[in-house]
Design an enzyme around this catalytic site. Structure first.
Site, PDB file in Angstrom:
ATOM      1  N   ARG A  93      22.073 -31.156 -11.280  1.00 17.12           N
ATOM      2  CA  ARG A  93      21.419 -30.768 -10.021  1.00 17.12           C
ATOM      3  C   ARG A  93      19.913 -30.951 -10.088  1.00 17.12           C
ATOM      4  O   ARG A  93      19.275 -30.545 -11.052  1.00 17.12           O
ATOM      5  CB  ARG A  93      21.721 -29.300  -9.711  1.00 17.12           C
ATOM      6  CG  ARG A  93      23.147 -28.893  -9.971  1.00 17.12           C
ATOM      7  CD  ARG A  93      23.345 -27.401  -9.922  1.00 17.12           C
ATOM      8  NE  ARG A  93      23.095 -26.831  -8.598  1.00 17.12           N
ATOM      9  CZ  ARG A  93      23.033 -25.534  -8.358  1.00 17.12           C
ATOM     10  NH1 ARG A  93      23.166 -24.675  -9.353  1.00 17.12           N
ATOM     11  NH2 ARG A  93      22.811 -25.091  -7.146  1.00 17.12           N
ATOM     12  N   HIS A 458      23.443 -29.109   7.323  1.00 20.81           N
ATOM     13  CA  HIS A 458      22.224 -29.897   7.154  1.00 20.81           C
ATOM     14  C   HIS A 458      21.327 -29.815   8.384  1.00 20.81           C
ATOM     15  O   HIS A 458      20.132 -29.536   8.294  1.00 20.81           O
ATOM     16  CB  HIS A 458      22.599 -31.357   6.867  1.00 20.81           C
ATOM     17  CG  HIS A 458      21.410 -32.259   6.756  1.00 20.81           C
ATOM     18  ND1 HIS A 458      20.938 -32.997   7.815  1.00 20.81           N
ATOM     19  CD2 HIS A 458      20.583 -32.507   5.724  1.00 20.81           C
ATOM     20  CE1 HIS A 458      19.877 -33.675   7.413  1.00 20.81           C
ATOM     21  NE2 HIS A 458      19.645 -33.400   6.157  1.00 20.81           N
ATOM     22  N   ARG A 564     -16.467 -31.531  24.620  1.00 17.17           N
ATOM     23  CA  ARG A 564     -16.807 -32.952  24.797  1.00 17.17           C
ATOM     24  C   ARG A 564     -17.183 -33.150  26.254  1.00 17.17           C
ATOM     25  O   ARG A 564     -16.376 -32.840  27.141  1.00 17.17           O
ATOM     26  CB  ARG A 564     -15.609 -33.831  24.458  1.00 17.17           C
ATOM     27  CG  ARG A 564     -15.078 -33.658  23.053  1.00 17.17           C
ATOM     28  CD  ARG A 564     -13.813 -34.499  22.912  1.00 17.17           C
ATOM     29  NE  ARG A 564     -13.351 -34.551  21.537  1.00 17.17           N
ATOM     30  CZ  ARG A 564     -12.426 -33.736  21.037  1.00 17.17           C
ATOM     31  NH1 ARG A 564     -11.894 -32.808  21.800  1.00 17.17           N
ATOM     32  NH2 ARG A 564     -12.052 -33.859  19.788  1.00 17.17           N
ATOM     33  N   ARG A 620     -21.407 -30.753  23.134  1.00 14.37           N
ATOM     34  CA  ARG A 620     -21.844 -32.012  22.531  1.00 14.37           C
ATOM     35  C   ARG A 620     -22.290 -32.986  23.617  1.00 14.37           C
ATOM     36  O   ARG A 620     -21.600 -33.167  24.619  1.00 14.37           O
ATOM     37  CB  ARG A 620     -20.699 -32.651  21.741  1.00 14.37           C
ATOM     38  CG  ARG A 620     -21.132 -33.972  21.135  1.00 14.37           C
ATOM     39  CD  ARG A 620     -20.015 -34.625  20.372  1.00 14.37           C
ATOM     40  NE  ARG A 620     -18.973 -35.147  21.251  1.00 14.37           N
ATOM     41  CZ  ARG A 620     -17.853 -35.695  20.792  1.00 14.37           C
ATOM     42  NH1 ARG A 620     -17.620 -35.775  19.504  1.00 14.37           N
ATOM     43  NH2 ARG A 620     -16.950 -36.158  21.642  1.00 14.37           N
ATOM     44  N   GLY A 770     -17.969 -33.494  11.956  1.00 14.05           N
ATOM     45  CA  GLY A 770     -17.003 -34.232  12.770  1.00 14.05           C
ATOM     46  C   GLY A 770     -16.184 -35.057  11.797  1.00 14.05           C
ATOM     47  O   GLY A 770     -16.500 -36.201  11.494  1.00 14.05           O
ATOM     48  N   CYS A 835     -15.233 -29.501  13.374  1.00 12.99           N
ATOM     49  CA  CYS A 835     -14.547 -29.600  14.665  1.00 12.99           C
ATOM     50  C   CYS A 835     -13.663 -30.834  14.765  1.00 12.99           C
ATOM     51  O   CYS A 835     -13.296 -31.255  15.842  1.00 12.99           O
ATOM     52  CB  CYS A 835     -15.550 -29.560  15.814  1.00 12.99           C
ATOM     53  SG  CYS A 835     -16.706 -30.915  15.788  1.00 12.99           S
TER      54      CYS A 835
HETATM   55  P1  ADP Z   1      21.048 -28.606  -3.061  1.00  8.31           P
HETATM   56  O1  ADP Z   1      19.754 -28.412  -3.743  1.00  8.31           O
HETATM   57  O2  ADP Z   1      21.120 -29.825  -2.202  1.00  8.31           O
HETATM   58  O3  ADP Z   1      21.532 -27.352  -2.403  1.00  8.31           O
HETATM   59  P2  ADP Z   1      22.676 -27.988  -5.312  1.00  8.31           P
HETATM   60  O4  ADP Z   1      22.246 -28.478  -6.633  1.00  8.31           O
HETATM   61  O5  ADP Z   1      22.360 -26.588  -5.002  1.00  8.31           O
HETATM   62  O6  ADP Z   1      22.121 -28.940  -4.209  1.00  8.31           O
HETATM   63  O7  ADP Z   1      24.233 -28.223  -5.216  1.00  8.31           O
HETATM   64  C1  ADP Z   1      24.936 -28.153  -4.002  1.00  8.31           C
HETATM   65  C2  ADP Z   1      26.171 -27.294  -4.145  1.00  8.31           C
HETATM   66  O8  ADP Z   1      26.996 -27.751  -5.184  1.00  8.31           O
HETATM   67  C3  ADP Z   1      25.862 -25.868  -4.545  1.00  8.31           C
HETATM   68  O9  ADP Z   1      25.542 -25.099  -3.439  1.00  8.31           O
HETATM   69  C4  ADP Z   1      27.165 -25.402  -5.152  1.00  8.31           C
HETATM   70  O10 ADP Z   1      28.014 -24.929  -4.167  1.00  8.31           O
HETATM   71  C5  ADP Z   1      27.708 -26.672  -5.751  1.00  8.31           C
HETATM   72  N1  ADP Z   1      27.498 -26.600  -7.197  1.00  8.31           N
HETATM   73  C6  ADP Z   1      26.420 -26.952  -7.906  1.00  8.31           C
HETATM   74  N2  ADP Z   1      26.586 -26.703  -9.217  1.00  8.31           N
HETATM   75  C7  ADP Z   1      27.805 -26.153  -9.333  1.00  8.31           C
HETATM   76  C8  ADP Z   1      28.576 -25.656 -10.431  1.00  8.31           C
HETATM   77  N3  ADP Z   1      28.087 -25.669 -11.654  1.00  8.31           N
HETATM   78  N4  ADP Z   1      29.787 -25.158 -10.164  1.00  8.31           N
HETATM   79  C9  ADP Z   1      30.260 -25.138  -8.917  1.00  8.31           C
HETATM   80  N5  ADP Z   1      29.612 -25.587  -7.840  1.00  8.31           N
HETATM   81  C10 ADP Z   1      28.395 -26.094  -8.041  1.00  8.31           C
HETATM   82 MG    MG Z   2     -17.559 -38.242  16.370  1.00  9.83          MG
HETATM   83 MG    MG Z   3      21.557 -25.642  -3.330  1.00  3.43          MG
END
Ligand code: ADP
Ligand code: MG
Ligand code: MG
Length: 879
Positions: A93, A458, A564, A620, A770, A835
């Site tokens: 990760r 997301h 201005r 100004r 400026g 400014c």
């Molecule tokens: P992000 O930073 O994009 O959230 P992560 O590294 O947190 O990515 O990983 C996304 C997901 O993957 C985590 O929220 C978790 O649910 C799952 N995950 C990561 N590591 C593990 C692990 N060791 N065991 C189980 N699930 C994991």
């Molecule tokens: Mg100027």
């Molecule tokens: Mg995460």
């Protein structure tokens, strides 16, 4: 001793975020306070930097250290990579110092290969277990191929879709062990077809490739864009966390979730989150299946839920802030996989900060320091007009994932959002679900509407981060992406149709709902009052009209730092007179034309002084080159010719004579007043007469006009123009019979002015930087043209930011510092401000505090941002 590049979780702590990244430092901290965390290790951000220094390679020393830590991890967990009885499977990760949600890559289930898979299945006769093993295997091949080898998810998704179609099922979970086994085989074949070699079966090879991929992901395009938007330096690098897997997809007694200790949208103190049974973490975040609210977890997993609630309390008290947590339940047992101070909307940030003060967890100063000033923007953005909103009937409803109001034309792709926005259209991006590739499109849109995904999808996370309105998970939408249309509430919406969405309630409306400006009240007001208590910098505004000035004062502006005057000449009644002035042959003719403008300007200034009620107003004098004012259309030219008693050709000759090759460095600023002192005389009369009138009408105010001469590069220019200003002003004051003080100062916007600021300071009552022009002239490129090549500069890592948006502290900042150091000793009463656009940029405001400016001046809507940033700079200073 050589540098240590790896740390077990038990060796680190929360203060080591620079080295271990946010995720690694918090995994270590959770380990220290005894929470259930699978025990692994973190490879430091310095190893990432070293990887880039070594030409994108992991050197032998670091490699050896990684192998040493792999052995330690195997020992700690009683499992081994590739072992046929006790195989170790890990996740790899990313984790930078500042959180960059979804920006970099994670690989799960690493360590699987055909032998391990076969051995695992042989060791457990349960058919559900077999299904789990193959599910994990196909996920691993898919993620590894996508993240490490950059094969592209879509090939694998197509294979899954085809399998589902063949089997006549809708959901991934309906696929059987045999289906998944076949998929894993298909995936490996796809990998070989795309890459040309077999899928790597050695777990340590898999691991090293995955680590390199995470290092590489620091430099991927979406990470680069995210860093630029969030002020994260490229030089920081990312850490890599390697930890044993726990399996939320093991069986129906397992699952995975994401939760917040307080509501990230409103700040309300209640557990908020989402949970999916029989799933791995990516499923929640990707919005592939819509998860259940966390409260339902209690019914299915009472033990684990209770333990989780305890953990939430422990973490909040420990970090004294709202926590965002990722966790997994394997066979009923809870594991913590991540915690961090949760991202939140501006509204929630204010409420949480105030609540933490009221709960005795934080001081006022800490509360002020907790708010990201850039987030305030959203609160100042328009909301739906309440009346219009009440009158409207929603046609559908999703989750209010990121508050605010958005109204615009429907587009269906991120690229369309960018293209439409570029031609000035307001758009709402409607997607099945968003993915990190959509980031630029999301930014270009007014708001985002998704069909799938929850509060932690997301779309929701990114939108909250950007302060953009988002409604997610409106499952009633029947989407037809191919034909760019969807159905909702019995109506078909096509590309280009107007839609309005409410990111607070989640309501979706057909057509346009008007919006209104926001107000500073409640928690916002409390935080701003605390900010004002601690800041040293004054905050003024850039305003040319009484309306803007009033708005800015409502938002807390303490004066006008830049008015201005040129905008005031474009009014139809005035522009004719101004053009006559430009086309005059003699001083007398020019004065005659200017006399027609004088009463208008005087009235403008009077209205400004009235709006400011005795607070300072810096005006100004005329700045742009004269050719900006001359007519281009034939009838206009004829009108001007008639007014001046000249032929059309003579007027055209005058206009052509004004042409400049490089107008930014041409006949503008104080150069105009040097050539035509009568312009400065007229403007002085207007300023002083307006001030005298207002002072007479309001003896309770102290009106002190500040006249600002632009574009001075040599003290003699200033002296020359000032002679006219002072003679004119003194005559006006003498005739008025009241004692009016006024100041004459200058913009500091030419490098030479910084270099000779001691001479200039002896002749100026104030300086105002400026920084737009100063940046332009220091770099030697025009801000109107730099857009054409700045992207190449970002790609080549020459610039990380647009220097016109974020002050270049090393270069331009050094010139500012020099001007202050030269100027102040010569004239101790000199007051100094800024400014340019930078006056409302938080990191630039902090710099202005550090170099000792008296005030910053920014556009009205940036005023609260500047107040907060100024307070944070002062608070940081005290520490
Ligand atoms: P992000 O930073 O994009 O959230 P992560 O590294 O947190 O990515 O990983 C996304 C997901 O993957 C985590 O929220 C978790 O649910 C799952 N995950 C990561 N590591 C593990 C692990 N060791 N065991 C189980 N699930 C994991
Ligand atoms: Mg100027
Ligand atoms: Mg995460």
């Amino acid at each position: 001793m050589s540098k240590k590049y790896l740390y077990l979780f038990s060796e680190g702590n929360a203060n080591m975020r620079e080295l271990l990244g946010g995720k690694g430092a918090n995994l270590a901290e959770m380990t220290n306070i005894g929470l259930p965390v699978p025990q692994g290790f973190t490879i430091t951000t310095e190893a990432c930097t070293q990887y880039y220094e070594d030409g994108r390679q992991i050197n032998d020393a670091i490699m050896a250290e990684i192998m040493e830590y792999v052995a330690k991890m195997e020992e700690l967990n009683g499992k081994k990579f590739g072992d046929l009885t006790n195989p170790l499977l890990v996740s790899v990760r990313s984790g930078a110092r500042a959180s960059m949600p979804g920006m970099m890559d994670t690989i799960l289930n690493l360590g699987l290969n055909d032998e391990v898979v076969a051995a695992m299945i042989a060791g457990n006769p349960d058919p559900a277990f077999e299904r789990f093993v193959y599910d994990s295997y196909r996920r691993f091949i898919q993620m590894f191929s996508d993240v490490v080898m950059e094969v592209g998810k879509k090939y694998f998704e197509q294979l899954i879709d085809k399998m589902k179609e063949d089997r006549g099922v809708k959901q991934d979970v309906e696929l059987t062990a045999a289906d998944l086994k076949e998929l894993a085989e298909q995936f490996k074949a796809e990998y070989k077809a795309q890459i040309g070699s077999d899928f790597p079966s050695d777990p340590k090879t898999q691991l090293m490739e995955a680590i390199k991929a995470v290092f590489r992901s620091w430099d991927n395009p979406r990470a680069n864009v995210y860093r630029r938007d969030n002020d994260i330096p490229y030089s920081w690098g990312t850490a890599v966390n390697v930890m044993p897997m726990v399996f939320g997809n093991l069986n129906e007694n397992s699952g995975t979730g994401v939760a917040f200790t307080r509501d990230p949208a409103t700040g309300e103190k209640k557990l908020m989150g989402e949970f999916l049974t029989n799933a791995q973490g990516e499923d929640v975040v990707a919005g592939v299946r819509t998860p259940m609210p966390i409260s339902q977890m209690e019914e299915k997993f009472p033990e684990a839920f209770k333990q989780f609630v305890d953990v939430c309390g422990i973490l909040e008290n420990h970090y004294r802030d709202m926590q965002d947590m990722e966790f997994t339940v394997e066979n009923g047992k809870l594991y913590m996989l991540q915690c961090r101070n949760g991202k939140r909307t501006a509204q929630a940030a204010l409420k949480i900060a105030c609540d933490l003060v009221d709960e005795g967890m934080r001081t006022e100063e800490e509360a002020v320091a907790m708010i990201d000033p850039r987030n305030l923007d959203t609160l100042l953005h328009p909301q739906f007009d309440q009346k219009a909103l009440k009158a409207a009937t929603p046609m559908g409803k999703g989750l209010g994932a990121s508050p605010g109001a958005a109204c615009g034309k429907i587009v269906f792709t991120a690229d369309d959002a960018v293209a439409w926005a570029e031609r000035g259209e307001k758009v709402v991006l409607v997607r099945l679900e968003t993915s990190p590739e959509d980031i630029t499109g999301m930014k270009s849109a007014q708001g985002i509407l998704t069909v799938r995904g929850g509060m932690t999808s997301h779309a929701a996370v990114v939108a909250r981060g950007m302060g953009e309105c988002c409604v997610s998970g409106c499952g009633d939408i029947i989407m037809d992406e191919e034909n760019k249309q969807f159905q909702l509430g019995g109506k078909t919406f096509k590309e280009g149709d107007f839609i309005s969405i409410d990111g607070t309630t989640g309501n979706i409306y057909d057509g346009v709902i008007p919006t209104v400006d926001a107000q500073i009240a409640g928690e916002f007001g409390r935080i701003m009052a605390w900010a004002d208590k601690y800041r040293k910098l004054k905050v003024r505004t850039n305003a040319d009209t009484p309306t803007d000035a009033k708005k800015a004062r409502e938002l807390g502006a303490e004066g006008i730092g830049l008015c201005r005057t040129e905008h005031m000449f474009f009014d139809p009644e005035r522009i004719a007179a101004f053009r006559e002035m430009i086309c005059s042959d003699t001083v007398e003719e020019r004065e005659e034309a200017l006399d027609k403008i004088l009463p208008y300007q005087q009235a403008d200034f009077k209205a400004l002084y009235e709006a400011l009620e005795g607070n300072p107003v810096t005006i100004r004098f005329l700045d742009p080159p004269l050719h900006e004012f001359v007519p281009t259309e034939e009838p206009e030219i004829e009108k001007l010719a008639a007014a001046k008693g000249k032929t059309v050709q003579e007027i055209k000759d005058i206009i052509n004579g004004l042409h400049e090759f490089n107008p930014m460095m041409g006949h503008r600023g104080c150069r105009l007043a040097v050539t035509y002192p009568e312009i400065a005389a007229m403007q002085t009369k207007a300023v002083i007469r307006a001030a005298i009138e207002v002072q007479k009408e309001h003896p309770e105010w102290k009106v002190v006009p500040e006249i600002m001469i632009p574009l001075v590069g040599d003290v003699k220019e200033l002296k020359y123009v000032k002679k006219t200003v002072v003679a004119t002003a003194d005559a006006e004051v003498a005739a008025s019979g009241i004692d009016l003080k006024y100041e004459v100062g200058t913009m500091i916007e030419i490098p030479r002015a910084c270099l000779t600021a001691d001479e200039i300071a002896a002749n100026a009552d104030f300086f105002c930087f400026g920084t737009n022009d100063l940046t332009q002239m220091t770099f030697g490129f025009s801000r109107d043209d730099s857009g054409k090549f700045l992207n190449a500069y970002y790609d080549a890592k020459i610039f990380e930011n647009d220097p016109f948006a974020k002050l270049d502290q090393e270069g331009v900042g050094k010139l500012m510092k020099m001007a202050i150091d030269l100027g102040k000793p010569v004239n101790p009463n000199l007051h100094i401000g800024i400014c340019g656009e930078h006056g409302g940029d938080p990191s630039s405001v902090e710099f202005c505090h550090k170099i000792g400016l008296n005030y910053v001046s920014c556009s009205p809507f940036r005023v609260p941002v500047a107040r907060l940033a100024a307070a944070q700079a002062a608070i940081a200073d005290k520490k």
